[in-house]
Write a protein that holds these residues in place. Sequence first.
Motif, PDB file in Angstrom:
ATOM      1  N   VAL A  72       0.865  -1.451   0.176  1.00  0.00           N
ATOM      2  CA  VAL A  72      -0.034  -0.137  -0.283  1.00  0.00           C
ATOM      3  C   VAL A  72       0.738   1.356   0.019  1.00  0.00           C
ATOM      4  O   VAL A  72       1.425   1.208   0.500  1.00  0.00           O
ATOM      5  N   GLY A  73       0.687   1.937  -0.872  1.00  0.00           N
ATOM      6  CA  GLY A  73       1.356   3.463  -0.845  1.00  0.00           C
ATOM      7  C   GLY A  73       0.735   4.643  -0.038  1.00  0.00           C
ATOM      8  O   GLY A  73      -0.610   4.729  -1.009  1.00  0.00           O
ATOM      9  N   ILE A  74       0.750   4.709   0.508  1.00  0.00           N
ATOM     10  CA  ILE A  74       0.507   6.207   1.399  1.00  0.00           C
ATOM     11  C   ILE A  74       0.751   7.498   1.280  1.00  0.00           C
ATOM     12  O   ILE A  74       1.861   7.313   1.166  1.00  0.00           O
ATOM     13  N   TYR A  75      -0.969   7.752   0.898  1.00  0.00           N
ATOM     14  CA  TYR A  75      -0.376   9.772   0.940  1.00  0.00           C
ATOM     15  C   TYR A  75      -1.021   9.901   1.894  1.00  0.00           C
ATOM     16  O   TYR A  75      -2.367   9.994   2.477  1.00  0.00           O
ATOM     17  N   LEU A  76      -0.541  10.758   3.164  1.00  0.00           N
ATOM     18  CA  LEU A  76      -0.671  11.961   4.353  1.00  0.00           C
ATOM     19  C   LEU A  76      -1.179  12.909   3.931  1.00  0.00           C
ATOM     20  O   LEU A  76      -0.682  13.707   3.003  1.00  0.00           O
ATOM     21  N   LYS A  77      -2.424  13.047   4.458  1.00  0.00           N
ATOM     22  CA  LYS A  77      -2.700  14.840   4.604  1.00  0.00           C
ATOM     23  C   LYS A  77      -1.434  15.505   5.270  1.00  0.00           C
ATOM     24  O   LYS A  77      -1.845  16.735   4.329  1.00  0.00           O
ATOM     25  N   LEU A 120      -9.956  -4.921   3.133  1.00  0.00           N
ATOM     26  CA  LEU A 120     -10.284  -3.276   2.789  1.00  0.00           C
ATOM     27  C   LEU A 120     -10.400  -2.419   4.305  1.00  0.00           C
ATOM     28  O   LEU A 120     -10.598  -1.737   4.523  1.00  0.00           O
ATOM     29  N   THR A 121     -11.112  -3.562   4.813  1.00  0.00           N
ATOM     30  CA  THR A 121     -11.475  -3.427   6.954  1.00  0.00           C
ATOM     31  C   THR A 121     -10.219  -2.556   7.060  1.00  0.00           C
ATOM     32  O   THR A 121     -10.236  -1.585   7.593  1.00  0.00           O
ATOM     33  N   LEU A 122      -9.131  -3.511   7.213  1.00  0.00           N
ATOM     34  CA  LEU A 122      -7.702  -2.432   7.320  1.00  0.00           C
ATOM     35  C   LEU A 122      -7.398  -1.372   6.958  1.00  0.00           C
ATOM     36  O   LEU A 122      -7.014  -0.676   7.545  1.00  0.00           O
ATOM     37  N   ILE A 123      -7.739  -1.315   6.042  1.00  0.00           N
ATOM     38  CA  ILE A 123      -7.791  -0.022   4.791  1.00  0.00           C
ATOM     39  C   ILE A 123      -8.223   1.502   5.313  1.00  0.00           C
ATOM     40  O   ILE A 123      -7.850   2.344   5.538  1.00  0.00           O
ATOM     41  N   HIS A 124      -9.815   0.723   5.326  1.00  0.00           N
ATOM     42  CA  HIS A 124     -11.026   1.504   5.470  1.00  0.00           C
ATOM     43  C   HIS A 124     -10.811   1.617   6.516  1.00  0.00           C
ATOM     44  O   HIS A 124     -10.939   3.272   7.708  1.00  0.00           O
ATOM     45  N   ASP A 125     -10.481   1.113   7.912  1.00  0.00           N
ATOM     46  CA  ASP A 125     -11.234   1.635   9.709  1.00  0.00           C
ATOM     47  C   ASP A 125     -10.024   1.620  10.013  1.00  0.00           C
ATOM     48  O   ASP A 125      -9.684   2.101  11.992  1.00  0.00           O
ATOM     49  N   LYS A 126      -8.885   0.980   9.395  1.00  0.00           N
ATOM     50  CA  LYS A 126      -7.446   1.701  10.753  1.00  0.00           C
ATOM     51  C   LYS A 126      -6.175   1.898  10.611  1.00  0.00           C
ATOM     52  O   LYS A 126      -5.252   2.628  11.159  1.00  0.00           O
ATOM     53  N   GLN A 128      -6.952   3.973   7.143  1.00  0.00           N
ATOM     54  CA  GLN A 128      -6.964   5.789   6.990  1.00  0.00           C
ATOM     55  C   GLN A 128      -7.949   7.006   7.736  1.00  0.00           C
ATOM     56  O   GLN A 128      -7.346   8.131   7.628  1.00  0.00           O
ATOM     57  N   PRO A 129      -8.201   6.846   8.956  1.00  0.00           N
ATOM     58  CA  PRO A 129      -7.998   7.308  10.171  1.00  0.00           C
ATOM     59  C   PRO A 129      -6.942   7.896  10.788  1.00  0.00           C
ATOM     60  O   PRO A 129      -6.848   8.861  11.720  1.00  0.00           O
ATOM     61  N   LEU A 130      -5.524   7.135  10.565  1.00  0.00           N
ATOM     62  CA  LEU A 130      -4.125   8.001  11.114  1.00  0.00           C
ATOM     63  C   LEU A 130      -4.187   9.081  10.217  1.00  0.00           C
ATOM     64  O   LEU A 130      -2.396   9.274  10.472  1.00  0.00           O
ATOM     65  N   GLY A 131      -4.826   9.296   9.562  1.00  0.00           N
ATOM     66  CA  GLY A 131      -4.189  10.816   8.694  1.00  0.00           C
ATOM     67  C   GLY A 131      -3.644  10.572   7.312  1.00  0.00           C
ATOM     68  O   GLY A 131      -3.093  11.185   6.787  1.00  0.00           O
ATOM     69  N   LEU A 132      -4.566   9.266   6.658  1.00  0.00           N
ATOM     70  CA  LEU A 132      -4.111   9.189   5.090  1.00  0.00           C
ATOM     71  C   LEU A 132      -5.305   9.772   4.134  1.00  0.00           C
ATOM     72  O   LEU A 132      -6.230  10.524   4.448  1.00  0.00           O
ATOM     73  N   SER A 133      -4.620  10.907   2.795  1.00  0.00           N
ATOM     74  CA  SER A 133      -4.986  11.378   2.292  1.00  0.00           C
ATOM     75  C   SER A 133      -6.093  11.027   1.228  1.00  0.00           C
ATOM     76  O   SER A 133      -7.091  11.071   1.079  1.00  0.00           O
ATOM     77  N   ARG A 134      -5.247   9.675   0.901  1.00  0.00           N
ATOM     78  CA  ARG A 134      -5.550   8.885   0.124  1.00  0.00           C
ATOM     79  C   ARG A 134      -4.587   7.237  -0.093  1.00  0.00           C
ATOM     80  O   ARG A 134      -3.086   7.378   0.673  1.00  0.00           O
ATOM     81  N   SER A 135      -4.742   6.138  -0.779  1.00  0.00           N
ATOM     82  CA  SER A 135      -3.960   5.777  -0.937  1.00  0.00           C
ATOM     83  C   SER A 135      -4.194   4.381  -2.184  1.00  0.00           C
ATOM     84  O   SER A 135      -4.758   5.203  -2.821  1.00  0.00           O
TER      85      SER A 135
END
Length: 152
Positions: A72-77, A120-126, A128-135
Amino acid sequence: MGQSALDALDHQILQMVAENARVPFLEVARACNVSGAAIHQRVQKLTRMGVIKGTEYQFDPEKLGYGTCAFVGIYLKDPTSFDNVVEELKKIPQVVECHYTTGAYDLFVKIYARNNHDLLTLIHDKMQPLGLSRSETIISFNEAFSRQVPID
């Protein structure tokens, strides 16, 4: 620590333990024509130097019920939140690697999930709330190979 601090015996030891971390020191000693005590001392030295970072068993994720491997490539807010996000990612056991990278992503992680729905649950629920703008997620069909870096 530069590679020049390693001699031929160190390289020979590293090559043997890279192939099998459970190889007995006496077997390494015989192959290297030195005593078992010398191998033990060298392995301790290599560990103190940080060349050997530890030994571990490798598990087959699929046999443990993790049928999906994804990157997963993560983009931070907020890119200044790198350290906080990394600390929070450490709390998610399915995230097994996390890398600071150049290029498009702020962080790049490797995840094992039970299945695609679990991913999907890991990315969306765990995550995403960490401050990801997208992934962006890449699912691995199969690991072709994995190996240690070459010991020259």
